[in-house]
Design a protein around this motif. Structure first.
Motif, PDB file in Angstrom:
ATOM      1  N   GLY A  31     -36.144   6.706   3.673  1.00  0.00           N
ATOM      2  CA  GLY A  31     -36.835   7.795   3.000  1.00  0.00           C
ATOM      3  C   GLY A  31     -38.217   8.032   3.541  1.00  0.00           C
ATOM      4  N   ASN A  32     -39.096   8.451   2.678  1.00  0.00           N
ATOM      5  CA  ASN A  32     -40.428   8.860   3.112  1.00  0.00           C
ATOM      6  C   ASN A  32     -41.460   7.753   2.976  1.00  0.00           C
ATOM      7  OD1 ASN A  32     -39.529  11.418   3.636  1.00  0.00           O
ATOM      8  ND2 ASN A  32     -39.829  12.105   1.531  1.00  0.00           N
ATOM      9  N   GLY A  33     -41.020   6.554   2.739  1.00  0.00           N
ATOM     10  CA  GLY A  33     -41.972   5.462   2.667  1.00  0.00           C
ATOM     11  C   GLY A  33     -42.913   5.581   1.492  1.00  0.00           C
ATOM     12  N   GLY A  34     -42.411   6.060   0.389  1.00  0.00           N
ATOM     13  CA  GLY A  34     -43.253   6.169  -0.793  1.00  0.00           C
ATOM     14  C   GLY A  34     -44.057   7.433  -0.831  1.00  0.00           C
ATOM     15  N   GLY A  35     -44.051   8.157   0.270  1.00  0.00           N
ATOM     16  CA  GLY A  35     -44.807   9.391   0.303  1.00  0.00           C
ATOM     17  C   GLY A  35     -43.929  10.582   0.056  1.00  0.00           C
ATOM     18  N   GLY A  36     -44.378  11.727   0.501  1.00  0.00           N
ATOM     19  CA  GLY A  36     -43.590  12.936   0.323  1.00  0.00           C
ATOM     20  C   GLY A  36     -44.240  14.090   1.038  1.00  0.00           C
ATOM     21  N   PHE A  37     -43.625  15.238   0.926  1.00  0.00           N
ATOM     22  CA  PHE A  37     -44.160  16.424   1.574  1.00  0.00           C
ATOM     23  C   PHE A  37     -45.051  17.179   0.607  1.00  0.00           C
ATOM     24  CE2 PHE A  37     -40.378  15.545   4.083  1.00  0.00           C
ATOM     25  CZ  PHE A  37     -40.912  15.613   5.344  1.00  0.00           C
ATOM     26  N   GLY A  38     -46.157  17.669   1.141  1.00  0.00           N
ATOM     27  CA  GLY A  38     -47.053  18.428   0.307  1.00  0.00           C
ATOM     28  C   GLY A  38     -47.456  19.723   0.947  1.00  0.00           C
ATOM     29  N   TRP A  57     -46.339  15.516   5.594  1.00  0.00           N
ATOM     30  CA  TRP A  57     -45.908  14.260   4.953  1.00  0.00           C
ATOM     31  C   TRP A  57     -47.134  13.561   4.406  1.00  0.00           C
ATOM     32  CZ3 TRP A  57     -47.053   9.134   5.233  1.00  0.00           C
ATOM     33  CH2 TRP A  57     -46.162   8.252   4.611  1.00  0.00           C
ATOM     34  N   ARG A  58     -47.034  13.047   3.170  1.00  0.00           N
ATOM     35  CA  ARG A  58     -48.148  12.343   2.541  1.00  0.00           C
ATOM     36  C   ARG A  58     -47.686  10.995   2.018  1.00  0.00           C
ATOM     37  NH1 ARG A  58     -52.230  16.058   1.919  1.00  0.00           N
ATOM     38  NH2 ARG A  58     -51.573  18.255   1.938  1.00  0.00           N
ATOM     39  N   ASN A  59     -48.500  10.013   2.247  1.00  0.00           N
ATOM     40  CA  ASN A  59     -48.260   8.682   1.684  1.00  0.00           C
ATOM     41  C   ASN A  59     -48.683   8.673   0.220  1.00  0.00           C
ATOM     42  OD1 ASN A  59     -47.587   5.989   1.487  1.00  0.00           O
ATOM     43  ND2 ASN A  59     -48.888   5.335   3.205  1.00  0.00           N
ATOM     44  N   SER A  60     -48.118   7.805  -0.539  1.00  0.00           N
ATOM     45  CA  SER A  60     -48.482   7.696  -1.947  1.00  0.00           C
ATOM     46  C   SER A  60     -49.900   7.151  -2.075  1.00  0.00           C
ATOM     47  CB  SER A  60     -47.505   6.775  -2.677  1.00  0.00           C
ATOM     48  OG  SER A  60     -47.942   6.520  -3.987  1.00  0.00           O
ATOM     49  N   ARG A  61     -50.701   7.807  -2.909  1.00  0.00           N
ATOM     50  CA  ARG A  61     -52.077   7.332  -3.104  1.00  0.00           C
ATOM     51  C   ARG A  61     -52.132   6.083  -3.974  1.00  0.00           C
ATOM     52  NH1 ARG A  61     -55.695  12.826  -4.195  1.00  0.00           N
ATOM     53  NH2 ARG A  61     -55.302  13.813  -2.138  1.00  0.00           N
ATOM     54  N   SER A  62     -51.274   6.050  -4.970  1.00  0.00           N
ATOM     55  CA  SER A  62     -51.318   4.922  -5.906  1.00  0.00           C
ATOM     56  C   SER A  62     -50.705   3.664  -5.308  1.00  0.00           C
ATOM     57  CB  SER A  62     -50.588   5.290  -7.204  1.00  0.00           C
ATOM     58  OG  SER A  62     -49.247   5.666  -6.916  1.00  0.00           O
ATOM     59  N   THR A  63     -49.597   3.815  -4.630  1.00  0.00           N
ATOM     60  CA  THR A  63     -48.930   2.654  -4.011  1.00  0.00           C
ATOM     61  C   THR A  63     -48.570   3.002  -2.577  1.00  0.00           C
ATOM     62  OG1 THR A  63     -46.812   3.419  -4.889  1.00  0.00           O
ATOM     63  CG2 THR A  63     -48.010   1.763  -6.174  1.00  0.00           C
ATOM     64  N   PRO A  64     -49.559   3.076  -1.705  1.00  0.00           N
ATOM     65  CA  PRO A  64     -49.294   3.475  -0.325  1.00  0.00           C
ATOM     66  C   PRO A  64     -48.367   2.491   0.396  1.00  0.00           C
ATOM     67  CG  PRO A  64     -51.492   2.560  -0.523  1.00  0.00           C
ATOM     68  CD  PRO A  64     -50.967   2.707  -1.918  1.00  0.00           C
ATOM     69  N   THR A  65     -47.447   3.049   1.181  1.00  0.00           N
ATOM     70  CA  THR A  65     -46.540   2.214   1.962  1.00  0.00           C
ATOM     71  C   THR A  65     -47.272   1.691   3.186  1.00  0.00           C
ATOM     72  OG1 THR A  65     -44.670   3.536   1.242  1.00  0.00           O
ATOM     73  CG2 THR A  65     -44.354   2.181   3.190  1.00  0.00           C
ATOM     74  N   LYS A  66     -47.118   0.383   3.426  1.00  0.00           N
ATOM     75  CA  LYS A  66     -47.802  -0.268   4.536  1.00  0.00           C
ATOM     76  C   LYS A  66     -46.799  -0.749   5.567  1.00  0.00           C
ATOM     77  CE  LYS A  66     -51.664  -1.881   1.671  1.00  0.00           C
ATOM     78  NZ  LYS A  66     -52.469  -3.059   1.255  1.00  0.00           N
TER      79      LYS A  66
END
Length: 766
Positions: free
Chosen positions: A759-766, A452-461
């Motif tokens: 959902g994934n909190g703005g992130g996703g699977f990589g 699971w990866r958080n979004s780099r541009s708009t990370p979920t906090k």
């Protein structure tokens, strides 16, 4: 078809008569009476001797469907359910008047003729010829029994029922052959007994015992002559002669039966005349069918038992097989329901949440180490009147078992995360920085080699409840305060997969049947669960790490005819979900919350050790208390099943609340229901362990207990400041804001008692 075979010889009817004597001839003639347009000799294919021989030799006689009785664990009745209300009784348990009445009006020469009454056939034929139509039939009781058996076999399938009663030559010939068979095999007494047990008497009553109870509230063996005559008269047309809806027509029919009894010598004319003068004397007992009639508020428990039966392969390989057994009935089902626990649950619910309230509550109690469901109740009763806040949805169970889609459990899920960490080797004194605010760590390992990866541009906090809640914290204090950032750092450290695997070992799955999301937000209790699931999960802690599948049925006895047999029932299967040391550690972490912490409103008193956890979800759509003693575990949920009413500025159980908290409404419900359920039972202790404090320079009692919490209810709070506190309190306000914060858009909307989680909190699977 010509009447004679090619080459001459006897007609088909004459050959049949020669083959089987007068009975077959009478059957052929009777077929003509039923279908005058066809003609008495138009036997068609099945009218020939060959066709007759081709019919099956034995009538398939299905067991008569009967009522099923559901009992509690002590053997007291909870409810009766049936597809057909019938209680099979022996002939000696049926009034002689009833036996005489049914024979007099339906087949007065019953004991003189064989399967077919030739004199009756000729009499009917003569009268029908005089009237120019079919005004009188000639079926004997034996033939009627054959037809009723076919109807019984058809069940509730309208197509099969129509086929069973269709007026065709083929059916009449089949009826005749089977009637001959029954006369040879059963004899007159048994045929009469079977007939009286299978016949429909109207008002949902099948068989004379059910009819006697329905119309006169007495057993069939106690029927008087006028009562027996009334029931016998109904058989010809249950709707036309219904004494409830048309007493005048029913009275006329009863008197006809009484006169017929006098004519054949069963009673004197004086007795008949006296009986005719009497009123119907009805003492109606309303049909009591289904879980809606359950006592002790056990309608939903009853419904759960039905769902178990229809869904568990132990009762049949296919759903159709299981449904057939259930509809056939005749079952006596002894359940695991403890009457004292059930009474306590219902009393507590009634005291704290009203049926008319905007929100509802559901509560379940299970027994650790056995999986037995001891009680199940909710504030919205079992029924179909939505205007009265009735519902047929069991709010305590998963969707597949008649429930909704579940409710987010909030911080009550956090002990499962802690158990996964400790089982994996983490010290219970583990310290995390647990800042007030942080972005979800990334990357985080998940199952099946995914990440699971958080979004780099708009990370979920995420944040903790208030800015003063800043680590570092050890596990004990973080659990007490329900510190969001601590548990997210924990799941980032151990990975998502150990948590979902631990949850599965504890029977924790989503109520809607979907797989649990592989996202770090699960640490904050965002996956919808049912109260039964959470109660049974915490029972695993109480049983020192042994998980047992929930069971609701102790035993089943099935009555078929005059014999009874025991059916196999589902057994609880127990497996070790975690080590005893891990479970003891969790018990030590949670002990005291319901005794001296802010869950004290759920407390059971100093004489009974208990442990538990509160939960309040984002935006206050749900509040929980899940707790346990070593011998009983229970879960209480409060919220709007439709997930529309936030629990702010709301009146529940007659009390006004600015905001609802897990320790404030669910907690007292839990405390009251468990106190009553456990009354008189032993009070064993937990096996406690030492929890190390690994902080080098920090006073563990830094919380001032003065309520520093930010109670703005803006959806970004944790209920940690005291709401999850331990002995002496470690945090702020008594009833702080919700326990976790999920930024807008993190999860999808919830409807109909639960939704699809987040959902994934703005992130996703990589």
């Amino acid at each position: 078809m010509p009447n004679k075979r090619s080459g001459g010889g006897l007609s088909a009817t004459q050959q049949a008569a020669k083959f089987l004597g007068v009975s077959v001839l009478a059957g052929a003639v009777m077929a003509g009476i039923a279908l005058p347009a066809v003609g008495a000799l138009g036997l068609a294919a099945k009218g020939s001797v060959e066709g007759f021989d081709e019919l099956p030799a034995n009538l398939k006689q299905p067991p008569l469907s009967q009522r099923t009785t559901i009992l509690d664990g002590k053997g007291d009745q909870i409810a009766t359910v049936y597809s057909r209300d019938r209680t099979v009784v022996d002939l000696k348990e049926i009034s002689p008047y009833m036996q005489q009445a049914i024979i007099a009006i339906e087949d007065s020469r019953f004991y003189q003729h064989g399967a077919v009454d030739l004199k009756g056939v000729l009499r009917a034929l003569n009268r029908n010829a005089q009237s120019g139509g079919v005004t009188q039939g000639a079926s004997t009781l034996t033939q009627q029994l054959v037809k009723n058996v076919a109807v019984e076999e058809a069940g509730d399938d309208p197509t099969l029922v129509a086929q069973a009663i269709q007026q065709t030559i083929g059916r009449k010939i089949r009826e005749l052959k089977y009637a001959i068979q029954l006369e040879e095999e059963l004899g007159k007494k048994k045929i009469l007994e079977n007939y009286l047990n299978i016949t429909f008497f109207g008002q949902q009553a099948y068989g004379v015992e059910a009819a006697s109870q329905r119309y006169f509230s007495k057993s069939a063996k106690n029927l008087d002559v006028e009562e027996a005559a009334l029931l016998a008269g109904i058989v010809q047309s249950p709707s036309r002669y219904d004494p409830v809806n048309d007493p005048q027509e029913a009275t006329k029919r009863r008197n006809i039966v009484l006169q017929r009894m006098a004519d054949v010598g069963d009673i004197t004319q004086a007795e008949a005349d006296k009986a005719k003068e009497k009123p119907l004397g009805l003492d109606i007992s309303k049909p009591k069918n289904g879980c809606i009639t359950a006592v002790k508020g056990a309608g939903f428990f009853c419904d759960y038992v039905r769902e178990v039966f229809l869904n568990d392969p132990v009762f049949g390989k296919t759903k159709e097989e299981r449904a057939k057994i259930w509809n056939q009935g005749g079952l006596t089902i002894r359940t695991t329901m403890d009457p004292k626990a059930q009474k306590s649950v219902q009393a507590s619910i009634k005291r704290h949440v009203y049926q008319k309230d905007e929100v509802a509550t559901a509560a379940t109690i299970v027994e650790p180490g056995t999986g037995k469901i001891l009680a199940m109740g909710q504030s919205r009763p079992y029924g179909l009147d939505t205007k009265k806040n009735e519902t047929s949805i069991n709010l305590s169970v998963d969707k597949s078992m008649g429930g909704g889609a579940g409710y987010q459990p909030g911080s009550t899920f956090k002990p499962i995360v802690a158990a996964a960490a400790i089982e994996g080797g983490m010290s219970p004194g583990k310290i995390y920085s647990a800042p007030y605010e942080m972005a979800y760590p990334s990357p985080i390992s998940a199952c099946d080699g995914k990440t699971w990866r958080n979004s780099r541009s708009t990370p979920t906090k995420l944040t903790n409840e208030n800015e003063s809640e800043v680590g570092p914290y050890p596990m004990e204090e973080a659990t007490a305060l329900s510190v969001n950032t601590y548990f997210v750092q924990m799941i980032a450290d151990i990975g998502i997969c150990p948590v979902t695997k631990m949850a599965k070992k504890m029977g924790v799955e989503r109520a809607d049947g979907r797989k649990m999301d592989q996202a770090p937000s699960i640490a904050l209790g965002t996956q919808e669960m049912s109260p039964l699931t959470m109660a049974n999960a915490y029972a695993t802690f109480a049983a020192r790490g042994m998980y047992c599948t929930p069971v609701a049925i102790e035993s089943i006895t099935q009555r078929v005819g005059d014999k009874s047999k025991s059916l196999e029932v589902p057994k609880s299967t127990c497996s070790r979900a975690m080590s005893e040391n891990t479970a003891d550690t969790i018990n030590t972490l949670l002990k005291g919350v319901v005794e001296d912490g802010t869950g004290r409103e759920a407390g059971l008193g100093s004489g009974r050790p208990s442990a538990g956890k509160t939960g309040t979800t984002d935006f206050r759509y749900a509040a929980w208390f899940v707790g346990y003693t070593p011998n009983m575990a229970g879960a209480v949920w409060v919220g709007d099943p439709a997930h529309e009413r936030r629990m702010v500025n709301i009146t529940i159980g007659g009390e006004r609340h600015d905001k609802v908290f897990g320790g404030q409404v669910p907690g007292p419900i839990w405390g009251d229901m468990m106190s009553g359920a456990l009354e008189g039972k032993r009070a064993p202790n937990f096996t406690l362990v030492h929890i190390p404090d690994e902080r080098p320079d920090r006073d563990r009692g830094d919380g001032d207990g003065n309520g520093n919490g930010n109670n703005d209810d803006n959806g970004n709070g944790d209920d940690g400041n005291g709401d999850e506190g331990f002995i002496g309190g470690t945090g702020g306000g008594t009833f702080p804001t919700p326990e976790f914060s999920i930024p807008e858009g993190w999860f999808r909307g919830q409807t109909n008692g639960g939704n699809n989680g987040n959902g994934n909190g703005g992130g996703g699977f990589g």
